[in-house]
Design a protein around this motif. Sequence first.
Motif, PDB file in Angstrom:
ATOM      1  N   GLU A  36       0.800  -1.149  -0.107  1.00 23.85           N
ATOM      2  CA  GLU A  36      -0.012  -0.187  -0.200  1.00 23.85           C
ATOM      3  C   GLU A  36       0.715   1.283   0.035  1.00 23.85           C
ATOM      4  N   LYS A  37       2.041   1.204   0.761  1.00 20.72           N
ATOM      5  CA  LYS A  37       2.855   2.505   0.729  1.00 20.72           C
ATOM      6  C   LYS A  37       3.529   2.439  -0.698  1.00 20.72           C
ATOM      7  N   LEU A  38       3.837   1.596  -1.394  1.00 20.99           N
ATOM      8  CA  LEU A  38       4.433   1.538  -2.592  1.00 20.99           C
ATOM      9  C   LEU A  38       3.415   2.111  -3.686  1.00 20.99           C
ATOM     10  N   TYR A  39       2.007   1.705  -3.372  1.00 22.99           N
ATOM     11  CA  TYR A  39       1.032   2.330  -4.272  1.00 22.99           C
ATOM     12  C   TYR A  39       0.827   3.824  -4.192  1.00 22.99           C
ATOM     13  N   VAL A  40       0.920   4.245  -2.796  1.00 21.32           N
ATOM     14  CA  VAL A  40       0.714   5.555  -2.800  1.00 21.32           C
ATOM     15  C   VAL A  40       2.029   6.358  -3.119  1.00 21.32           C
ATOM     16  N   SER A  41       2.967   5.733  -3.093  1.00 18.73           N
ATOM     17  CA  SER A  41       4.286   6.336  -3.558  1.00 18.73           C
ATOM     18  C   SER A  41       4.065   6.529  -4.936  1.00 18.73           C
ATOM     19  N   SER A  42       3.663   5.604  -5.807  1.00 17.95           N
ATOM     20  CA  SER A  42       3.580   5.593  -6.983  1.00 17.95           C
ATOM     21  C   SER A  42       2.655   6.673  -7.615  1.00 17.95           C
ATOM     22  N   ARG A  43       1.370   6.711  -6.793  1.00 19.51           N
ATOM     23  CA  ARG A  43       0.481   7.729  -7.325  1.00 19.51           C
ATOM     24  C   ARG A  43       0.842   9.118  -7.145  1.00 19.51           C
ATOM     25  N   ARG A  44       1.877   9.292  -6.008  1.00 14.87           N
ATOM     26  CA  ARG A  44       2.376  10.634  -5.823  1.00 14.87           C
ATOM     27  C   ARG A  44       3.202  11.215  -6.877  1.00 14.87           C
ATOM     28  N   HIS A  45       4.082  10.200  -7.403  1.00 21.22           N
ATOM     29  CA  HIS A  45       5.160  10.298  -8.532  1.00 21.22           C
ATOM     30  C   HIS A  45       4.330  10.693  -9.709  1.00 21.22           C
ATOM     31  N   GLY A  46       3.379   9.693  -9.953  1.00 19.02           N
ATOM     32  CA  GLY A  46       2.508  10.038 -11.234  1.00 19.02           C
ATOM     33  C   GLY A  46       1.956  11.378 -11.308  1.00 19.02           C
ATOM     34  N   ILE A  58       6.288  14.864 -21.988  1.00 15.30           N
ATOM     35  CA  ILE A  58       6.767  13.284 -21.846  1.00 15.30           C
ATOM     36  C   ILE A  58       5.698  12.370 -22.434  1.00 15.30           C
ATOM     37  N   SER A  59       6.032  11.215 -22.858  1.00 13.57           N
ATOM     38  CA  SER A  59       4.949  10.375 -23.117  1.00 13.57           C
ATOM     39  C   SER A  59       4.443   9.699 -21.921  1.00 13.57           C
ATOM     40  N   LEU A  60       3.120   9.126 -22.466  1.00 13.30           N
ATOM     41  CA  LEU A  60       2.469   8.281 -21.331  1.00 13.30           C
ATOM     42  C   LEU A  60       3.178   7.019 -21.027  1.00 13.30           C
ATOM     43  N   LEU A  61       3.769   6.294 -21.900  1.00 20.52           N
ATOM     44  CA  LEU A  61       4.897   5.283 -21.386  1.00 20.52           C
ATOM     45  C   LEU A  61       5.999   5.750 -20.377  1.00 20.52           C
ATOM     46  N   ASP A  62       6.402   6.937 -20.636  1.00 13.71           N
ATOM     47  CA  ASP A  62       7.617   7.378 -19.777  1.00 13.71           C
ATOM     48  C   ASP A  62       6.787   7.756 -18.294  1.00 13.71           C
ATOM     49  N   LEU A  63       5.820   8.311 -18.501  1.00 17.44           N
ATOM     50  CA  LEU A  63       5.138   8.682 -17.118  1.00 17.44           C
ATOM     51  C   LEU A  63       4.761   7.254 -16.291  1.00 17.44           C
ATOM     52  N   HIS A  64       4.434   6.270 -16.904  1.00 14.38           N
ATOM     53  CA  HIS A  64       4.145   4.920 -16.275  1.00 14.38           C
ATOM     54  C   HIS A  64       5.728   4.320 -15.821  1.00 14.38           C
ATOM     55  N   ILE A  65       6.501   4.373 -16.659  1.00 16.42           N
ATOM     56  CA  ILE A  65       7.653   3.948 -16.162  1.00 16.42           C
ATOM     57  C   ILE A  65       8.317   4.739 -15.145  1.00 16.42           C
ATOM     58  N   HIS A  66       8.060   5.982 -15.169  1.00 21.44           N
ATOM     59  CA  HIS A  66       8.588   6.826 -14.154  1.00 21.44           C
ATOM     60  C   HIS A  66       7.985   6.492 -12.566  1.00 21.44           C
TER      61      HIS A  66
END
Length: 236
Positions: A36-46, A58-66
Amino acid sequence: METILFDVDDTLYDQLQPFQQAFHSVFPNLTDIPIEKLYVSSRRHGEQLFNKSERGEISLLDLHIHRITAAFRDFNIEIEDEKAVQFQKVYEKAQKQITIFPEIARLFDLLKENKKQMGILTNGPYQHQLMKVHRLGLTKWIPMENIFVSEAIGSAKPDPQSFQIVEQKMQIDKEKTVYIGDSFENDMIGAKRVGWSAIWLNHRMRKLRETSVTPDKIVHSPEELLKYVVTNYLCS
């Protein structure tokens, strides 16, 4: 007429579930990470890069990777871009199985019965978000003309323009409008900037940022949201 608008992701359904499915499928050996903490972190970075993606910087793919590589990096783990792409593919497939929170479905029923005007304002690619709209059955309660996706309207939360476009299209009175969402940055700040009321569904127990913006109400579960809206918008 009072108008109640909603975010989609992690507001109307549990976005952690497809994230968990993708995590267990792609990273079965990483058993010590708090998902869950990983998920919250990924949402924040996204969210930090989302507007750049919307503007085509930036591309949507780059956003997903980042967003997933940066989230793992928060836990001192490096993953390859290929793994990030694989994760995104499995994640998107799992999102096709999402289901609406039962309490939200009940809330929608009650709002419709009481003839409240409802709408959706969500960030994301139009076709992907439209898939979620249909999967969740939202048009049972909300007409398509009241469903707004950032890619389609050319503006994304928290930009005030996205909220103002909804105001104009739905001809709503901002003083009688409330927005409900899970993201403080996108939903609460965006709604309050244009003079709407805002209810923060903080079921991930995020810390309130130090800011001049304050939600009108903070609830911590769909059940609490249902009770609050019924008491304050249907029984008053």
